[in-house]
Design an enzyme around this catalytic site. Structure first.
Site, PDB file in Angstrom:
ATOM      1  N   HIS A 267       0.834  -1.206   0.000  1.00  0.00           N
ATOM      2  CA  HIS A 267       0.000   0.000   0.000  1.00  0.00           C
ATOM      3  C   HIS A 267       0.872   1.260   0.000  1.00  0.00           C
ATOM      4  O   HIS A 267       0.706   2.143  -0.853  1.00  0.00           O
ATOM      5  CB  HIS A 267      -0.911  -0.036   1.235  1.00  0.00           C
ATOM      6  CG  HIS A 267      -1.847   1.132   1.359  1.00  0.00           C
ATOM      7  ND1 HIS A 267      -3.169   1.068   0.964  1.00  0.00           N
ATOM      8  CD2 HIS A 267      -1.663   2.390   1.814  1.00  0.00           C
ATOM      9  CE1 HIS A 267      -3.738   2.245   1.175  1.00  0.00           C
ATOM     10  NE2 HIS A 267      -2.854   3.073   1.696  1.00  0.00           N
ATOM     11  N   GLU A 268       1.802   1.316   0.934  1.00  0.00           N
ATOM     12  CA  GLU A 268       2.640   2.526   1.040  1.00  0.00           C
ATOM     13  C   GLU A 268       3.566   2.655  -0.169  1.00  0.00           C
ATOM     14  O   GLU A 268       3.900   3.762  -0.576  1.00  0.00           O
ATOM     15  CB  GLU A 268       3.427   2.530   2.357  1.00  0.00           C
ATOM     16  CG  GLU A 268       2.573   2.496   3.635  1.00  0.00           C
ATOM     17  CD  GLU A 268       1.479   3.559   3.703  1.00  0.00           C
ATOM     18  OE1 GLU A 268       1.636   4.630   3.079  1.00  0.00           O
ATOM     19  OE2 GLU A 268       0.443   3.315   4.364  1.00  0.00           O
ATOM     20  N   HIS A 271       1.692   4.535  -2.728  1.00  0.00           N
ATOM     21  CA  HIS A 271       1.789   5.979  -2.464  1.00  0.00           C
ATOM     22  C   HIS A 271       3.168   6.493  -2.891  1.00  0.00           C
ATOM     23  O   HIS A 271       3.294   7.554  -3.495  1.00  0.00           O
ATOM     24  CB  HIS A 271       1.621   6.263  -0.965  1.00  0.00           C
ATOM     25  CG  HIS A 271       0.200   6.229  -0.467  1.00  0.00           C
ATOM     26  ND1 HIS A 271      -0.793   7.013  -1.006  1.00  0.00           N
ATOM     27  CD2 HIS A 271      -0.389   5.524   0.539  1.00  0.00           C
ATOM     28  CE1 HIS A 271      -1.938   6.788  -0.347  1.00  0.00           C
ATOM     29  NE2 HIS A 271      -1.715   5.885   0.589  1.00  0.00           N
ATOM     30  N   GLU A 297      -4.807   7.982  -2.697  1.00  0.00           N
ATOM     31  CA  GLU A 297      -5.276   6.697  -2.182  1.00  0.00           C
ATOM     32  C   GLU A 297      -5.550   5.727  -3.338  1.00  0.00           C
ATOM     33  O   GLU A 297      -5.401   4.518  -3.194  1.00  0.00           O
ATOM     34  CB  GLU A 297      -6.532   6.927  -1.324  1.00  0.00           C
ATOM     35  CG  GLU A 297      -6.897   5.798  -0.383  1.00  0.00           C
ATOM     36  CD  GLU A 297      -5.826   5.473   0.665  1.00  0.00           C
ATOM     37  OE1 GLU A 297      -4.867   6.256   0.840  1.00  0.00           O
ATOM     38  OE2 GLU A 297      -5.948   4.402   1.282  1.00  0.00           O
TER      39      GLU A 297
HETATM   40 ZN    ZN Z   1      -3.177   5.162   1.987  1.00  0.00          ZN
END
Ligand code: ZN
Length: 504
Positions: A267-268, A271, A297
């Protein structure tokens, strides 16, 4: 003409200066979350407050305001597309910074730090009535705040706009109603299914140094550049840093579960790839910044859900997982792994929710925030309203307010209008992925081969490199050929979970 050029250069210099200071702030924040000794907290709070004071002072300088007015007045034909976007962004920021009276800004800041303390204690003691006065006060202050910025727009919408620029109640209502109509029955069907995936196959002991190596490997495979980034440990995973050439992601570890940590890394990293892919050729200026929280997001969820929760990803990485953690992964097939990482089950806590139930957690909060701002709901009734909606949407009722209305940190610091960006992000991610599949039909094959370069290049070309050149709705239209719609997301969830849970 030369005069205008000079003025623009002056503005650009000022904006770059602010950007450098914000970068320093980013590194200080990262430091605070990752390596600062606990005793440094008090001094750091002063340092951050002083620095944000300096940034605020610079940003509200009346000379800067005059320059912006002059440039904006000259009109877009005088500038390149990139220059014009910088002027518009500077104008918006300047107005937001200067329209709200200093006393109100201070009052909000004070309530934020006090509110956080009150909330921590109220949650510990499971006592909503202790937190209610803070919440009422915040709604009042945030309404005043909105009124100063734009008296002609509903107060909630002005707050929403702080997090998801351009989002309106008129846009969100039908999107969220559409999701509710389809997801509530889907969640019920999933709960009643006799074909539930077995999550216990992933139980075991997972040495942390092995988890770390695995996370770094997959982050590298995805294309995260460790020459211009780092990965560390923090209590709450986040992506920060000071510049696209210095991007810092974090995760946390538990030795009885490697999936949680690994998916936080993925997830990160999503980003982080967005940050590393920002258009550096436009300098440290607003047009080169990431677009909105929802789009940010969408990039993390694109990788976490569309890619890493897919069957092809399970096929690709089952061998590496089983090599890293032979016990218990040697006995787990790629298909069983795919099913186990896609378990859907209603839960009380938003941050633990899966992709099917998560949107209902967000919609519940959106409806409550809207109701508090338009006066159709009263703060004192919130526990009852919360629990009623949980029962209606997810079929479960929290055993306590600590696991219900008091669970999120956001309201304690006055962040209203923040939650919708999570679900908008999930919807954007899904719609981007469908567009990618139309343009690159063998994407599943690519994932199974571990070839992420084509996918990353597509994201970079279509989204990362665009910075703030377009609005969110323009970007979505350009990339996917249609406006954001609930249908794409609903179809994706229906198809995927009908197969996993063998729904008719
Ligand atoms: Zn996030």
């Amino acid at each position: 003409m030369d005069d205008l050029k000079q003025d623009y250069q002056q503005l650009a210099d000022h904006l770059e200066e602010v950007s450098h200071l914000s970068g320093v702030m980013g590194v200080l924040h990262w430091d605070q979350e990752v390596i600062m000794p606990s005793g440094g907290g008090g001094a750091r709070a002063h340092q951050l407050a002083t620095l944000s004071g300096v940034i605020h002072e610079k940003s509200t300088d009346t000379k800067v305001g005059e320059t912006i007015r002059k440039l904006a007045h000259a009109g877009s034909p005088q500038f390149s597309e990139v220059e014009w976007r910088n002027i518009q962004e500077a104008q918006r920021d300047f107005e937001r910074e200067t329209k709200v009276p200093k006393s109100l800004v201070q009052e909000i800041a004070e309530l934020s730090s006090r509110g956080h303390e009150v909330w921590v204690k109220a949650r510990q003691e499971n006592s909503f009535k202790d937190f209610a006065p803070v919440l009422s006060k915040f709604i009042d202050l945030k309404k005043q705040y909105a009124h100063h910025i734009d008296p002609n727009t509903p107060e909630y919408e002005v707050n929403l706009d702080d997090f998801e620029r351009g989002a309106t109640i008129e846009q969100l209502d039908p999107l969220f109603e559409g999701l509710k109509a389809e997801l509530i029955p889907l969640i019920k069907q999933i709960a009643e299914s006799d074909h539930k995936p077995d999550g216990s196959i992933l139980e075991g002991k997972f040495p942390i140094e092995k988890q770390e190596a695995l996370g770094k490997q997959i982050s590298t495979d995805m294309g995260f550049c460790f020459d211009q980034g780092r990965m560390d440990v923090a209590v709450h995973p986040f992506c920060g840093g000071g510049h696209p050439t210095d991007v810092r992601i974090t995760t946390r570890y538990r030795d009885d579960d490697f999936i949680e940590s690994l998916y936080a890394v993925i997830h990160e990293t999503g980003h982080g790839l967005y940050e590393q892919g920002r258009p550096k050729e436009w300098g440290n200026l607003p047009v080169a910044e990431s677009l909105t929280m929802g789009i940010h997001e969408s990039q993390s969820l694109f990788w976490e859900r569309m890619i890493a929760q897919s069957k092809s990803f399970a096929r690709r990485y089952q061998p590496l997982f089983s090599e890293t953690f032979p016990n218990p992964l040697k006995r787990v097939s790629a298909d069983a792994l795919f099913r186990a990482i896609n378990i859907s089950k209603p839960s009380f806590i938003r941050v633990e929710a899966d992709e099917v139930t998560y949107p209902l957690h967000v919609i519940l909060r959106y409806e409550i925030e809207k109701g508090l701002f338009d006066g159709s709901m009263a703060v004192d009734d919130l526990p009852e309203i919360w629990n009623g909606k949980m029962k209606k949407y997810l079929g479960i009722c929290p055993p306590s307010d600590a696991k219900g209305v008091l669970q999120d940190v956001h309201w304690s610091s006055g962040l209203f209008g923040y939650f919708p960006s999570y679900t908008l992000g999930a919807m954007y991610a899904c719609q981007f992925f469908q567009a990618l599949k139309l343009q690159i039909p063998n994407v599943e094959e690519l994932v199974e081969r571990g070839d992420f370069a084509t996918i990353r290049a597509w994201l970079r070309d279509n989204i990362h490199s665009k910075g703030r050149l377009y609005s969110t709705s323009e970007l979505v239209q350009q990339v996917t050929g249609q406006p954001l719609s609930a249908d794409v997301f609903i179809r994706y969830l229906n198809e995927k979970y009908s197969e996993i849970y063998q729904l008719n």
